[in-house]
Design an enzyme around this catalytic site. Structure first.
Site, PDB file in Angstrom:
ATOM      1  N   TYR A  96       0.845  -1.195   0.000  1.00 32.67           N
ATOM      2  CA  TYR A  96       0.000   0.000   0.000  1.00 32.67           C
ATOM      3  C   TYR A  96       0.878   1.243   0.000  1.00 32.67           C
ATOM      4  O   TYR A  96       1.796   1.367   0.824  1.00 32.67           O
ATOM      5  CB  TYR A  96      -0.913  -0.001   1.224  1.00 32.67           C
ATOM      6  N   SER A  97       0.620   2.154  -0.931  1.00 35.94           N
ATOM      7  CA  SER A  97       1.342   3.423  -1.017  1.00 35.94           C
ATOM      8  C   SER A  97       2.853   3.145  -1.127  1.00 35.94           C
ATOM      9  O   SER A  97       3.274   2.338  -1.945  1.00 35.94           O
ATOM     10  CB  SER A  97       0.998   4.290   0.193  1.00 35.94           C
ATOM     11  N   LEU A  98       3.671   3.797  -0.297  1.00 35.84           N
ATOM     12  CA  LEU A  98       5.118   3.565  -0.327  1.00 35.84           C
ATOM     13  C   LEU A  98       5.442   2.089  -0.128  1.00 35.84           C
ATOM     14  O   LEU A  98       6.462   1.594  -0.630  1.00 35.84           O
ATOM     15  CB  LEU A  98       5.803   4.399   0.763  1.00 35.84           C
ATOM     16  N   PHE A 127      -1.760  -0.910  -3.978  1.00 31.27           N
ATOM     17  CA  PHE A 127      -2.868   0.033  -3.828  1.00 31.27           C
ATOM     18  C   PHE A 127      -2.273   1.434  -3.675  1.00 31.27           C
ATOM     19  O   PHE A 127      -1.502   1.693  -2.746  1.00 31.27           O
ATOM     20  CB  PHE A 127      -3.706  -0.290  -2.581  1.00 31.27           C
ATOM     21  N   THR A 129       0.082   3.063  -5.006  1.00 33.49           N
ATOM     22  CA  THR A 129       1.544   3.109  -4.904  1.00 33.49           C
ATOM     23  C   THR A 129       2.132   4.041  -5.964  1.00 33.49           C
ATOM     24  O   THR A 129       1.835   3.892  -7.155  1.00 33.49           O
ATOM     25  CB  THR A 129       2.135   1.698  -5.075  1.00 33.49           C
TER      26      THR A 129
END
Length: 462
Positions: A96-98, A127, A129
């Site tokens: 997720y993200s980073l 998600f 990212t």
């Protein structure tokens, strides 16, 4: 040690799924993902590991350091499971993200160590990212104001996300190395049976669509100006990855007095917000910069200890030759708000060759939509006119190419060559879609994220 669910050997699953949180994050951010996964696949079907060693400000320490921590955590979990009689034969990784970038780094390390010769990589999903970094596509001096200064507010992770770092002795940004076609990272990614991503099309203040969707264009600047196709059963949230957009017949312009009245109402509605920002921004910016400076100093100390082997991890195992809380939430909000004030810019008409000298402009994740600048489309009058007027056939939608860097265009080419199933996500009910996409906290406004997770689970292969 993060928890991996365990069961008696007689019903022991052979599949491990690893979840990796994002910047400023913690395992609680992934609670809805892990709980939903567990509800669908009980303990006799799947082991779940929620990575814990990059919690909070530890995410400042860089993608490389974070990736080494996660790789070490996965290996330790596999060893512990093996001691308890659980033989893992399949691996899935969700970022997720980073956390998606950290996960990409970690799987490269595991691939290099030969883990994928023993364990089959099954699902890799991200998600929201920022695969291309978080640099706002800008031209001229604007590029040097925010994309250079903003990068220095998040220690090493910030420099890497804004692609102004020089990774080890490569002389290149880490994200460019991470997407090098000959690197262990791309080779590892290619090993996964299924690769997918979910990207917000609006209201993602942290990571806009172009970077989370790995795209040269952003066709969702004015989503009301196009007709959106949704995946059946997920209407109004998840777009059809094969052909997400169709041309929309232009509506008649309202009479001048009606436009004037509407614009006047908008101005008056925004006055309280403008007044608040005039007072809040100087104070909030000062707090944000002071906090960032403190965290950057602490981050440098942690990185030094990590490199010296004083952080509990023998990094010599991972330093391989490369082939090509409340205050924290306020800091996060401050960064997102500052990042969100910059509008994307586009390459001038006729400069398509700048996008990528070796790859076509066509954007495969948007069906037949072309990302080359439109001739005589009103592009020169600014982004507000990009989607205006002229009805077009569905297969001839065209959008201007974003002002990305050569490194970013190369990243797009390499990641598209590996192949991702790309799902644009349109969250309407909340203006913080970056958190809503995975239901980062349990609140009614994030209900659309529950539909996203439901779709992900329907695609997840056990």
């Amino acid at each position: 040690m993060a928890t991996a669910t365990s069961t008696p050997a007689s019903t022991s699953p052979d599949h491990l799924c690893v979840l990796v949180h994002g910047l400023w994050g913690n395992p609680q951010h992934l609670k809805f993902l892990s709980t939903s996964l567990r509800e669908r696949y009980p303990e006799d079907k799947l082991h779940i590991l929620v990575a814990t060693r990059n919690t909070g400000s530890f995410t400042y320490d860089g993608i490389e350091t974070g990736g080494e921590r996660v790789a070490n955590e996965i290996e330790e979990t596999l060893e512990e499971l093996a001691k308890n009689g659980h033989e893992i034969r399949k691996l899935s990784v969700i970022g997720y993200s980073l956390g998606g970038l950290i996960a990409r780094y970690a799987i490269g390390l595991l691939f290099h160590k030969g883990l994928f010769r023993k364990i089959q990589p099954i699902n890799f999903t991200t998600f929201a990212t920022p695969h291309l970094g978080v640099r706002t596509p800008l031209l001229g001096f604007h590029n040097h104001i925010w994309n250079i200064l903003g990068a220095r507010t998040l220690s090493l992770s910030g420099r890497q996300l804004f692609t102004i770092d020089s990774f080890r002795d490569t002389g290149r940004p880490l994200l460019a190395v991470l997407a090098d076609p000959d690197s262990i990272f791309i080779r590892a990614l290619a090993q996964f049976k299924n690769r997918s991503l979910y990207a917000n099309v609006v209201n993602d203040r942290t990571a806009p669509y172009y970077t989370t969707g790995i795209s040269r264009i952003d066709p969702f600047v004015k989503p009301d100006a196009v007709k959106i196709n949704y995946v059946e059963g997920y209407d109004s949230v998840i777009l059809d990855p094969e052909k997400p957009l169709l041309a929309k017949q232009p509506e008649a312009m309202p009479a001048f007095p009606q436009r004037l009245t509407k614009n006047t109402k908008i101005i008056f509605r925004r006055l309280p917000l403008v007044a608040f920002l005039v007072v809040f921004i100087p104070i909030g910016t000062s707090i944000f910069l002071v906090s960032s400076a403190v965290q950057s100093v602490r981050s440098r100390q942690r990185i030094r200890m990590h490199k010296e082997g004083k952080a509990g991890i023998d990094i010599g195992r991972y330093r391989i030759p490369l082939m090509l809380n409340d205050v924290r939430r306020e800091v996060e909000d401050m960064f997102e708000n500052m990042n969100n004030t910059h509008e994307q810019e586009y390459l001038p008409a006729g400069s398509e060759d700048l996008a990528s000298p070796t790859s076509p402009i066509h954007s495969p994740n948007l069906g037949r939509m072309n990302s080359s600048p439109r001739v005589n489309s009103g592009f020169d009058s600014g982004p507000e006119s990009i989607f205006e007027a002229k009805s077009q056939e569905a297969d001839s939608l065209e959008f201007p190419t974003l002002a990305l860097t050569p490194d970013q265009f190369a990243m797009i080419q390499a990641l598209d060559d590996v192949g991702f199933k790309k799902y644009p996500v349109y969250i309407h009910k909340h203006n913080h879609s970056h958190a809503a996409i995975i239901v980062r906290i349990d609140k009614p406004g994030f209900d659309e994220g529950r539909l996203v997770v439901k779709h992900w689970l329907s695609e997840f292969e056990i």
